[in-house]
Design an enzyme around this catalytic site. Structure first.
Site, short mmCIF file in Angstrom:
data_model
loop_
_atom_site.label_atom_id
_atom_site.label_comp_id
_atom_site.label_asym_id
_atom_site.label_seq_id
_atom_site.Cartn_x
_atom_site.Cartn_y
_atom_site.Cartn_z
N ALA A 125 -2.19 -10.86 -9.09
CA ALA A 125 -2.99 -11.43 -8.21
C ALA A 125 -2.32 -12.31 -7.00
O ALA A 125 -2.99 -12.02 -5.85
CB ALA A 125 -4.08 -12.22 -8.66
N HIS A 126 -1.22 -13.10 -7.42
CA HIS A 126 -0.67 -14.11 -6.13
C HIS A 126 0.36 -13.22 -5.25
O HIS A 126 0.53 -13.96 -4.20
CB HIS A 126 -0.08 -15.15 -6.91
N CYS A 137 19.99 -18.27 -6.28
CA CYS A 137 20.56 -19.62 -6.71
C CYS A 137 20.52 -19.59 -8.31
O CYS A 137 19.09 -19.77 -8.75
CB CYS A 137 20.21 -20.82 -6.08
N ALA A 158 2.13 -10.04 -13.19
CA ALA A 158 2.82 -8.65 -13.17
C ALA A 158 4.35 -8.73 -14.23
O ALA A 158 4.47 -7.69 -14.87
CB ALA A 158 3.52 -8.25 -12.10
C1 LIG Z 1 6.32 -10.81 -8.25
C2 LIG Z 1 6.89 -9.72 -8.85
C3 LIG Z 1 6.62 -9.54 -10.28
C4 LIG Z 1 6.14 -10.85 -11.03
O1 LIG Z 1 4.83 -10.92 -10.99
P1 LIG Z 1 4.16 -12.23 -11.49
O2 LIG Z 1 2.73 -12.22 -11.57
O3 LIG Z 1 4.72 -13.64 -10.82
O4 LIG Z 1 4.67 -12.31 -12.93
C5 LIG Z 1 6.99 -8.48 -10.86
N1 LIG Z 1 7.52 -7.44 -9.95
C6 LIG Z 1 7.50 -7.32 -8.71
C7 LIG Z 1 8.03 -6.33 -8.08
C8 LIG Z 1 7.23 -8.55 -8.13
O5 LIG Z 1 7.30 -8.69 -6.53
#
Ligand SMILES: *Cc1c(COP(=O)(O)O)cnc(C)c1O
Length: 408
Positions: free
Chosen positions: A204-205, A330, A75
């Site tokens: 995805a994660h 942190c 994301a």
């Molecule tokens: C985790 C997250 C991201 C970043 O996603 P990644 O796939 O870890 O780069 C962006 N926006 C929100 C709201 C998220 O929770």
């Protein structure tokens, strides 16, 4: 009680890969390792077929056409591509972007960079539950506004935004609308057409797929969104994002979307019940608690609580064997209070006293009961050392005191 430690209750930070997702990915590492861009042999064709099936699975969950999905590394990259890609493509039309003050860093820092390049960004405030007022969005739109970017669900406080209402406003004014839906996809039902979004970021994660895989939805008709690619190279993804595809990652994301879709009616109900169980146990065992975020318009698995008169980091430390997050970030030098908690009106003290519980597929009622008991026990122990807590219980207005016991 039969619980196995450590207990993972931080599913908003990341999730484990579901075993069926892993099984779907497995063949694409050693056996079916082809490059989907190889057109001249079956190794390439097999990989391409897998990637296209996965693309269809992601598209099905979002309610869009497979051709509208661009694979990314997550994301963060999807947000960068959406915002920078639109900013570059539409700069002749204007250089103004509307977003909120509680977006993920991947959106906020992208906007900050664009400001340094001469774009203007309006950061909308949120109310004390973390909601953006759609009327504020409408008021912020100018003749030179090219993009609105508002997240679907907040990663810290779980608050859901009125995305469909903002979508209607964006459409009415002919402004492109992007949503960072990393926390929403796979957790609650929606479609890109219900929401009238033009771009949407997913990861995805966050929904039982692998790390390092994600997607950007880019609307192809009504309107056809133009994007300037941010990664140049072999012209993959119809020129929108170059680079050899992470085939197991794409397959895993597709499988995670299919799994989410199968559980889209049952999982939110189950998680909401677990969340409410945790909430009621904590509220019956403790006083001076504040719920951070919206009471009902929030992610089913999210509970974020300020434990007044307790230092969040000390509480985290005391909760050995339980994985949760605090309301502090942190950095290398200091512990900063969360900007999201400050934006909803908490002071630094309360932000530092906040804990985020992220419930997910693996969590059980036994785990919730165990976590609630440990939290109650440790909050009581830490408060027993706090004269401020004693004073508050005795009816003395603690806000009038000039001193504080906080150590950081
Ligand atoms: C985790 C997250 C991201 C970043 O996603 P990644 O796939 O870890 O780069 C962006 N926006 C929100 C709201 C998220 O929770």
């Amino acid at each position: 009680m039969t619980v196995i430690l450590p207990i993972y209750m931080d599913h908003l930070a990341t999730t484990p890969v579901a075993s069926e997702v892993f099984e779907a990915m497995r063949p694409y590492f050693c056996e079916l390792f082809g490059n989907p861009a190889s057109r001249s042999h079956s190794f390439g064709w097999v990989a391409e077929e897998a990637v296209e099936q996965a693309r269809a699975q992601v598209a099905h969950l979002l309610g869009c056409k497979p051709a509208e999905i661009v694979w990314t590394s997550g994301a963060t990259e999807a947000n960068n591509l959406a915002i920078k890609g639109v900013a570059a493509a539409y700069q002749e039309k204007g250089r103004h972007i509307v977003t909120s003050g509680i977006e993920h860093h991947a959106v906020l820092d992208t906007c900050r960079r664009l400001e340094r390049e001469g774009y203007q960004v309006t950061y909308l405030p949120v109310d004390n539950s973390g909601r953006v007022d759609p009327a504020d969005v409408e008021r912020a739109i100018r003749r030179d506004t090219i993009l609105i970017s508002i997240m679907a669900a907040n990663n810290e406080i779980g608050t859901l935004q009125p995305i469909a209402e903002i979508g209607r406003i964006a459409k009415r004014h002919g402004v492109l609308f992007h949503t960072d839906a990393a926390q929403f996809v796979g957790k609650l039902p929606f479609s890109v057409d219900d929401w009238q979004v033009d771009l949407l970021s997913a990861s995805a994660h966050k929904c039982y797929g692998p790390k390092g895989a994600g997607a950007l939805y880019v609307r192809m008709t009504k309107p056809r969104v133009r994007l300037i690619p941010q990664m140049d190279g072999g012209g993959h993804e119809k020129g929108r994002r170059s680079g050899t595809l992470n085939v197991p990652g794409c397959v895993g994301f597709g499988a995670a979307c299919a799994l989410a879709e199968r559980e889209l009616q049952t999982q939110p109900v189950r998680l909401r019940a677990l969340r409410e169980r945790l909430r009621s146990e904590l509220w019956s065992g403790l006083d001076y608690l504040r719920l951070n975020g919206h009471p009902t318009e929030r992610l089913p698995g999210n509970l974020n609580i300020a434990f007044e008169f307790v230092e969040g980091e000390s509480l985290l430390m005391a909760l050995k064997g339980i994985a949760v997050s605090s309301g502090s970030a942190c950095t290398s030098a200091t512990v900063e209070p969360s900007y999201v908690l400050l934006a909803i009106g908490l002071n630094a003290e309360l932000a530092h006293a906040s804990i985020r519980f992220g419930l997910g597929r693996s969590n059980t009622e036994e785990e919730v009961d165990y976590v609630a008991a440990r939290v109650i026990e440790n909050v009581n122990r830490l408060r027993a050392l706090s004269p401020l807590y004693e004073m508050a219980r005795d009816g003395i207005d603690v806000k009038d005191t000039q001193w504080s016991l906080r150590t950081c």
